[in-house]
Write an enzyme that holds these catalytic residues in place. Structure first.
Site, mmCIF file in Angstrom:
data_model
loop_
_atom_site.group_PDB
_atom_site.id
_atom_site.type_symbol
_atom_site.label_atom_id
_atom_site.label_comp_id
_atom_site.label_asym_id
_atom_site.label_seq_id
_atom_site.Cartn_x
_atom_site.Cartn_y
_atom_site.Cartn_z
ATOM 1 N N SER A 173 -4.280 -9.607 -8.061
ATOM 2 C CA SER A 173 -3.074 -10.329 -7.711
ATOM 3 C C SER A 173 -3.288 -11.405 -6.644
ATOM 4 C CB SER A 173 -2.009 -9.357 -7.214
ATOM 5 O OG SER A 173 -2.436 -8.717 -6.022
ATOM 6 N N SER A 192 -7.395 -6.254 -6.414
ATOM 7 C CA SER A 192 -6.763 -7.575 -6.276
ATOM 8 C C SER A 192 -7.460 -8.563 -5.365
ATOM 9 C CB SER A 192 -5.317 -7.419 -5.818
ATOM 10 O OG SER A 192 -4.532 -7.151 -6.935
ATOM 11 N N LYS A 246 -2.307 -14.474 1.934
ATOM 12 C CA LYS A 246 -1.480 -14.074 0.789
ATOM 13 C C LYS A 246 -0.038 -13.873 1.245
ATOM 14 C CE LYS A 246 -1.728 -10.467 -2.846
ATOM 15 N NZ LYS A 246 -2.556 -9.341 -3.342
HETATM 16 N N1 GLN Z 1 -4.229 -4.948 -11.193
HETATM 17 C C1 GLN Z 1 -3.861 -3.814 -10.397
HETATM 18 C C2 GLN Z 1 -2.401 -3.540 -10.554
HETATM 19 O O1 GLN Z 1 -1.732 -4.344 -11.158
HETATM 20 C C3 GLN Z 1 -4.243 -4.028 -8.982
HETATM 21 C C4 GLN Z 1 -3.259 -4.761 -8.176
HETATM 22 C C5 GLN Z 1 -3.685 -4.932 -6.755
HETATM 23 O O2 GLN Z 1 -4.824 -4.631 -6.385
HETATM 24 N N2 GLN Z 1 -2.747 -5.364 -5.932
HETATM 25 O O3 GLN Z 1 -1.923 -2.532 -10.099
#
Ligand code: GLN
Length: 481
Positions: free
Chosen positions: A152, A176, A77
């Site tokens: 994400s 994520s 990532k």
């Molecule tokens: N969807 C969650 C957020 O937007 C988790 C994001 C993540 O795990 N990086 O905060």
């Protein structure tokens, strides 16, 4: 080659059935052929990958002892620093920023002979759940390109599902890793907080973030977790004493495992197809010897609020650095374009900075931030009590399967519902795995989550291995696009 697991690929190169250069060349060609359709990669490091492949081949030829994943290509990532490469976090703010050193996990991949193929698409600064808030455009779901791969770490899951990489790394702040795995039909682990170094991971919310593996099956993910876990003097929060070692002897039964099933999980509206797949999974695991018991998950109506208050508060503090002239000077090294204050964050990040600053402001921090921290402590206590009764807890990963691209989950109330099953593991710092467990009526994958007590990865992986012995969902691949 594209149907082989990462462990099988490493075995094949060591047995000289395949050369490491052939393997890397084939994957680079696959990325070229496929990625135009799904947009999982932000950058591909073909030249360095081929050079590394030659080095690893030499080690194989000279009979050096090598790790179980040596020779295997991997992609990471784009919030994980790789020396000499651009780390963008899919943000205008960091476009052109060249990292001066490796994240600890990258050093560990290198020490273990894995080969970096490139960096993967994500939501801007890992904030989002659809992989569509970054500047490089959305990643598309390989199972249906009109759908989101989840976020994400959408690029990390889509690349594995599409066969562009046998393994990847993502990060998980509130789901994520697990959500994209569920949406793309691949396997992933969100490790215990403090088991994998965060040094060199650009934070989303540091007290919740954890790097973890994504792969085609649990054995690959477990092997990669052994590689990346372990203590790190550069990260004081990485409290684990030694890397995980996983037992690879075949298992088919789960005798003696008691699994908790949250009764009130319907606080989120669970899609009937997801509900059906998860209920069928419970029956199959019962047949394999596990015992299930219902319970009411305390605080389930408060977790999302606590999560977003804490995540946004921490994000607003972290991101304020980018408006600090001294910090900008420090990271604007020769060769880097000057990172100016005038470069803007995208709307989702700005929204979080505003919300986070608000909940930390003197007038409001007592009612918002302090209470959120209190809820977090209560969630930890609740889990401690639950793990006196259960070995692990089973739930869906997400209430629905992959949403359509552009269905703006992010702007709506659904954003809070989408992460309902995943955020509590981050609030309490617990490990959780995401496993393919079926398909909805449109043939889109559905995911199953097992959450365990801190540092109980061995138990979770055992249960996941049994699941993947008695089912074959993880072997299914999306149709060629
Ligand atoms: N969807 C969650 C957020 O937007 C988790 C994001 C993540 O795990 N990086 O905060």
């Amino acid at each position: 080659m594209f149907d082989m697991s990462a462990l099988e690929l490493s075995y094949a190169v060591k047995a000289k059935k395949l050369s490491v250069v052939e393997l890397v060349t084939a994957y680079v060609a696959e990325i070229e052929r496929e990625d135009g359709k799904i947009n999982a990669f932000i950058s591909v490091s073909e030249d360095t990958a081929l050079k590394r492949a030659e080095e690893i081949q030499k080690k194989i030829d000279s009979g050096d002892p090598l790790s179980p994943l040596a020779g295997v290509p991997i992609a990471v990532k784009d919030n994980i620093n790789v020396a000499g490469m651009n780390t963008t976090c899919a943000s205008e703010k960091l476009k052109g920023y060249i990292s001066s050193s490796n994240a600890t996990v990258i050093d560990k991949l290198e020490e273990n002979g894995l080969i970096l193929l490139g960096k993967l698409n994500m939501d801007e600064f890992a904030m989002g759940l659809s992989c569509d808030t970054g500047i490089f455009g959305p990643t598309l779901n390989p199972w249906d390109i009109t759908r989101s791969p989840g976020g994400s770490s959408g690029g990390s899951a889509a690349a594995v599902a599409a066969g562009e990489a046998p393994l990847s790394l993502g990060s998980d702040t509130g789901g994520s890793i697990r959500r994209p795995c569920a949406f793309c039909g691949v396997t992933g682990i969100k490790p215990t907080y403090g088991s994998v170094s965060r040094y060199g991971l650009i934070p989303c919310a540091p007290s919740l973030d954890q790097i973890g593996p994504l792969g085609r099956d649990i054995n690959d993910c477990a092997a990669l977790l052994s590689v990346i876990s372990g203590p790190d003097p550069a990260d004081g929060t990485c409290v684990i004493e030694k890397p995980f070692i996983f037992d690879c002897t075949p298992v088919e039964r789960l005798y003696g495992f008691t699994i908790g099933l949250p009764r009130n999980r319907s606080t989120a509206v669970i899609d009937p197809d997801v509900g059906f797949s998860v209920s069928s999974a419970v029956k199959k695991l019962e047949t394999a010897g596990a015992v299930f018991e219902d319970f009411d998950m305390p605080l389930s109506d408060r977790m999302m609020h606590a999560y977003y208050i804490i995540a946004c508060a921490e994000a607003s503090v972290e991101l304020s650095l980018y408006d600090d002239p001294e910090f900008l000077c420090e990271i604007s090294r020769p060769g880097n374009p000057v990172l100016s204050k005038n470069r803007e964050f995208g709307p989702e990040v700005k929204k979080r900075i505003m919300f986070g600053s608000h909940v930390l402001s003197p007038a409001y921090k007592e009612i918002y931030h302090k209470n959120a921290l209190l809820v977090r402590e209560l969630v930890k206590d609740a889990y401690n009590r639950l793990f006196e009764r259960f070995d692990m807890i089973l739930s869906p990963v997400t209430p629905t399967s992959a949403n359509k691209i552009g269905e703006s989950v992010i702007a709506s109330q659904n954003m809070f519902a989408g992460d309902i099953f995943t955020v509590s593991a981050n609030l309490a710092g617990l490990p959780a795995v995401s496993l393919p467990c079926g398909f909805d009526r449109y043939g889109i994958p559905v995911g199953l989550q097992l959450t365990g007590d801190a540092f109980s990865e061995n138990k979770l992986i055992k249960a996941a291995r049994v699941w993947q012995v008695i089912t074959d969902y993880h072997t299914k691949r999306p149709p060629k696009r």
